[in-house]
Design a protein around this motif. Structure first.
Motif, short mmCIF file in Angstrom:
data_model
loop_
_atom_site.label_atom_id
_atom_site.label_comp_id
_atom_site.label_asym_id
_atom_site.label_seq_id
_atom_site.Cartn_x
_atom_site.Cartn_y
_atom_site.Cartn_z
N GLY A 44 10.58 49.95 23.31
CA GLY A 44 11.79 50.65 22.46
C GLY A 44 12.53 51.74 22.70
O GLY A 44 13.58 51.80 22.69
N LYS A 45 11.49 52.53 23.51
CA LYS A 45 11.96 53.86 23.70
C LYS A 45 12.87 53.80 25.40
O LYS A 45 13.64 54.78 25.38
CB LYS A 45 10.81 54.92 24.13
N VAL A 46 12.35 52.85 25.98
CA VAL A 46 13.16 52.94 27.31
C VAL A 46 14.12 51.72 27.68
O VAL A 46 14.66 52.03 28.44
CB VAL A 46 11.93 52.86 28.44
N ALA A 47 14.23 50.91 26.70
CA ALA A 47 15.18 49.75 26.90
C ALA A 47 15.81 49.53 25.54
O ALA A 47 15.13 49.51 24.42
CB ALA A 47 14.63 48.53 27.47
N PRO A 48 17.09 49.03 25.53
CA PRO A 48 17.53 48.61 24.15
C PRO A 48 16.90 47.08 23.91
O PRO A 48 17.24 46.15 24.36
CB PRO A 48 18.90 48.17 24.55
N THR A 49 15.97 47.04 22.76
CA THR A 49 15.18 46.02 22.56
C THR A 49 15.18 45.45 21.01
O THR A 49 15.66 46.30 20.44
CB THR A 49 13.52 45.95 22.79
N LYS A 50 14.95 44.21 21.00
CA LYS A 50 14.92 43.68 19.45
C LYS A 50 13.34 42.96 19.42
O LYS A 50 13.42 42.30 20.47
CB LYS A 50 15.97 42.73 19.35
N SER A 51 12.81 43.31 18.60
CA SER A 51 11.41 42.60 18.54
C SER A 51 11.35 42.07 17.11
O SER A 51 11.68 42.45 16.15
CB SER A 51 10.43 43.77 18.93
N ARG A 52 10.27 41.10 17.08
CA ARG A 52 9.70 40.45 16.15
C ARG A 52 8.25 40.06 16.19
O ARG A 52 7.90 39.81 17.41
CB ARG A 52 10.50 39.24 15.52
N HIS A 53 7.55 39.99 15.13
CA HIS A 53 6.20 39.73 15.37
C HIS A 53 5.61 38.63 14.46
O HIS A 53 6.09 38.52 13.36
CB HIS A 53 5.34 40.97 15.19
N ASP A 54 4.45 38.16 14.95
CA ASP A 54 3.85 37.07 14.24
C ASP A 54 2.50 37.08 14.14
O ASP A 54 2.01 37.56 15.36
CB ASP A 54 4.40 35.75 14.54
N LYS A 55 1.60 36.25 13.40
CA LYS A 55 0.46 36.24 13.74
C LYS A 55 -0.23 34.82 13.30
O LYS A 55 0.45 34.22 12.68
CB LYS A 55 -0.49 37.14 12.91
N GLN A 56 -1.06 34.54 14.20
CA GLN A 56 -1.77 33.26 13.86
C GLN A 56 -3.21 33.33 13.41
O GLN A 56 -3.94 34.07 14.19
CB GLN A 56 -1.56 32.57 15.16
N LEU A 57 -3.62 32.48 12.60
CA LEU A 57 -4.95 32.55 12.22
C LEU A 57 -6.21 32.14 12.94
O LEU A 57 -5.71 30.77 13.38
CB LEU A 57 -5.24 32.43 10.66
N VAL A 58 -7.02 32.70 13.29
CA VAL A 58 -8.00 31.80 14.33
C VAL A 58 -9.24 31.55 13.63
O VAL A 58 -9.88 30.65 13.86
CB VAL A 58 -8.43 33.06 15.41
#
Lengths: 245, 506
Positions: free
Chosen positions: B214-228
């Motif tokens: 995020g500091k070096v490029a113009p980014t958009k992020s999202r996160h998810d999790k999956q139960l193992v």
């Protein structure tokens, strides 16, 4: 001859007794062991007196004396004073002094000729000491400690001082006292010499913790090995002559 | 203290040790050291045998309850670890020195000699050394066990994507990541179509990496999790975390037609702009008014837009004439000069264009330049259609071309080189893709040569194989831009030592 003993399981025999060439004071203990040890050594020669001073048993540290006199602190009771006057030989002057520093045994160390005193002692007291005890008074410190009466013990033959005393101090004191001095310890490395032992010209009594090394040092510096009580030699001569006849 | 007072020098006398009678200097116990030692044992009550756990796979030692500390035999870390295990004991005494006694490496015993001090009797401080023996028990640590069970297992992954047809951004990002060591904790890096996947064994490492991006490029992020897996008794859950990071499709040297909203918000910046720099801000330059504007990452993603023409569509132009129109402008460190130019496409000398360009400071008649051919391009942009009455210039020049000079140097190695990340390549594409990648990489290297500000953030290494050519080349007026030697770093030998250091950092 040096003897090892205990006062009620404490090795600080110098606290509970006062030994001079003319008399011996012992504290009143629970059992008679302490007193009887003194008696067995000294009974023929000098009187051994059981006493208390100011109601306490720490008589060795409260009073100071030699063959000429005995000085007791101001809080000695009249009965005690009277008892002492009665029990001690007539030539011994017993005097009660008014002094702020009442532990005279800790403040004054003396033999029959010289006395070392605490530096803050009153001028008056100094004069009384010189008068009653018949000694020359010097204000001194021993290894930086002002309680000269605690950290050194000396007789007319020699003296033992605090182990940290420097060589220069040792020389100076030796010149003042005119006796050989040695720096050493008592009761297994304790530095409080006068509390652990009491000494006169022919005998010494040490705490039972005293090691053989310390005992040998004491016997050599106080010249106790060949010492015979002068009084006993005369007495013996008299009795010998008696029996001959 | 009065300096004129006569102070008698004091010499310490000697007393006899009260036990053995040897002459010694007086000390608080008034016993010689040997007698004191025989009397008192200060190491009484201190532990002399300790058991420690060791993981044979990763050569680390367990510090209960959970940390595994990596340490070599007879190293400083191991010594610190051993001393720390004895912490409770060492509270009673003061530790003065600790050192190892050599033991056979296979004996599974570690011996440490400790020197301690303690106060005894009446104030005398006694120093004594004693040996503590550590028995090493082998026990695999958790991470090694997990790795043994399934070497490919990851806990968090970062999927980095950019929806453009070239990989220039990823080459640049690769160098940035190498320089900042951001992917040090990645257990696997895989190259994918239009992006790269990074796999981590720990969620926090992935989060740190996403923040770095995020500091070096113009980014958009999202996160998810999956139960193992899920342990109902102790209520603990094991998840696999995925972070999807998208980089904006705007790249350097792109020609963009700004949507009307964005143009007005930037102060009516002419709808046609060139992107000059992309970090976590996008720098836009209007070539006709020489105004520069910055777009924040948030600002960009609020009204995102695509570029009109990209660097693949650059066409070569021959410059016939230049007439400087304006004085030199200095915009954020780069100089621009407005000029009128007479150009023609190299492929079609028949058609001359009279255009305005911002490259007046470097172009001279007879030069070649690269630019966008708006005259011949078929633009299919929604944003462009929104502007009614917009007259498109016939061509916009972007940069000077050094193609001819590069022809001479073709095939000769460069004096510098770059390192690369250990990536798993995408096998599914074919030979053509490989060639395309090679040309793109070559263009990326040329880009680095031409732009010192691009090089600023990267580390370039001296190429040992490079020999400067013996023939004295007849140099033209202007040389090929190249990387000055001072910028090059001496290459680190990729030896066992370096690998060892890298793994220690884990």
């Amino acid at each position: 001859m040096a003897t090892r003993l205990q006062f009620e399981n404490s090795c600080d025999v110098g606290v509970f007794s006062k030994l001079t060439n003319a008399y011996c004071l012992a504290a009143i203990g629970g059992s008679e062991n302490f007193y009887s040890t003194f008696e067995s050594e000294l009974a023929d020669v000098i009187p051994v007196v059981k006493t208390s001073i100011a109601g306490t048993r720490i008589i060795g540290r409260l009073c100071a004396g030699n063959k000429n006199g005995l000085l007791v602190p101001h809080n000695t009771t009249d009965q005690e004073l009277q008892h002492l006057r009665n029990s001690l030989p007539d030539q011994v002057v017993v005097r009660r002094i008014e002094e702020k520093l009442s532990a005279l045994g800790n403040c004054i160390a003396c033999n029959d000729h010289v006395a070392l005193t605490h530096t803050d002692l009153d001028k008056e007291t100094e004069e009384i000491i010189a008068d009653v005890l018949g000694v020359e008074v010097f204000r001194q410190t021993i290894a930086g400690n002002i309680l000269v009466g605690s950290y050194c013990a000396f007789s007319n033959r020699g003296g033992l001082v605090h182990p940290h005393t420097s060589i220069e101090d040792l020389d100076e004191l030796s010149t003042l006292l005119q006796v050989p001095l040695v720096a050493g310890t008592i009761n297994r490395g304790s530095e409080v010499i006068a509390a652990g032992m009491t000494v006169n010209d022919w005998t010494a009594f040490c705490g039972s913790d005293t090691t053989a090394t310390e005992l040998s040092v004491i016997e050599s510096v106080f010249k106790l090995r060949e010492a015979q009580p002068s009084a006993i030699v005369d007495e013996m001569r008299k009795s010998l002559i008696d029996t001959c006849v | 203290m009065a300096s004129d007072m006569f102070v008698v020098p004091q010499t310490r006398g000697t007393v006899l040790c009260c036990k053995c009678g040897i002459s010694m200097a007086p000390n608080p116990a008034n016993m010689c050291v040997t007698c004191l030692r025989s009397e008192v044992d200060i190491t009484e009550g201190l532990r002399k045998h300790v058991t420690i756990m060791h993981c044979p796979d990763c050569d680390s030692y367990l510090q209960p309850p959970r940390t595994w500390i990596k340490a070599q035999l007879e190293s400083k870390e191991l010594l610190t670890f051993c001393v720390k295990r004895l912490e409770t004991d060492l509270k009673k005494v003061r530790l003065v020195n600790a050192e190892f006694i050599w033991t056979e490496p296979h004996s599974k015993r570690i011996k440490v000699k400790l020197k301690v001090q303690k106060e005894v009797l009446n104030g005398a401080i006694l120093e004594q050394s004693y040996v503590v023996e550590y028995v090493q028990q082998d026990n695999m640590c958790d991470s090694c066990t997990r790795y043994q069970a399934n070497p490919d297992q990851w806990v968090a992954s970062v999927q980095l994507r950019q929806r453009v047809s070239h990989r220039r951004t990823f080459f640049y990002l690769e160098q940035l990541i190498l320089k900042h060591d951001a992917a040090a904790h990645a257990i696997k890096i895989k190259q994918m179509d239009q992006g790269i996947d990074f796999f981590f064994s720990n969620r926090s490492h992935a989060v740190k990496f996403v923040e770095f991006l995020g500091k070096v490029a113009p980014t958009k992020s999202r996160h998810d999790k999956q139960l193992v897996s899920h342990d109902p008794k102790s209520n603990s859950y094991n998840y696999k975390y995925t972070f999807s990071v998208e980089i904006s499709p705007i790249c350097r040297e792109d020609l963009i037609c700004l949507p009307p909203k964005v143009a007005t918000s930037l102060g009516n910046l002419g709808p046609l702009v060139i992107c000059t720099k992309v970090t976590n801000n996008i720098t836009l330059l209007d070539p006709f008014t020489l105004r520069q504007c910055f777009l924040d990452t948030d600002q960009y993603w609020r009204h995102s837009f695509k570029s009109l023409l990209g660097s693949r569509q650059l066409v070569e132009y021959d410059v016939f004439n230049i007439e400087v129109v304006s004085p030199e402008y200095n915009l954020g460190g780069s100089k621009y000069v407005m000029a009128d130019a007479e150009v023609a496409r190299v492929s079609d000398y028949g058609k001359l264009f009279y255009i305005r360009t911002h490259l007046g400071h470097i172009l001279k008649p007879g030069d070649r330049a690269l630019g966008y051919d708006l005259y011949g391009a078929n633009n299919n942009d929604i944003e462009l259609d929104k502007y009614r009455g917009l007259v498109l210039p016939e061509a916009i020049l972007i940069k000077k071309s050094y193609e001819e000079k590069r022809q001479k140097k073709r095939g000769k190695p460069r004096p510098w080189k770059l390192k690369s990340l250990d990536m798993e390549l995408d096998e599914s594409k074919g030979r053509a893709n490989e060639q395309k990648l090679d040309t793109e990489y070559e263009e990326f290297l040329r880009d680095l040569e031409e732009n010192p500000e691009l090089r600023f953030n990267l580390s370039l290494y001296r190429n040992k194989d490079y020999q400067p050519s013996e023939m004295v080349s007849v140099s033209d007026g202007d040389d090929l831009p190249s990387v000055p030697l001072e910028e090059l770093l001496a290459d680190l030998e990729l030896s066992e030592q370096e690998d060892g250091e890298d793994s220690m950092r884990e």
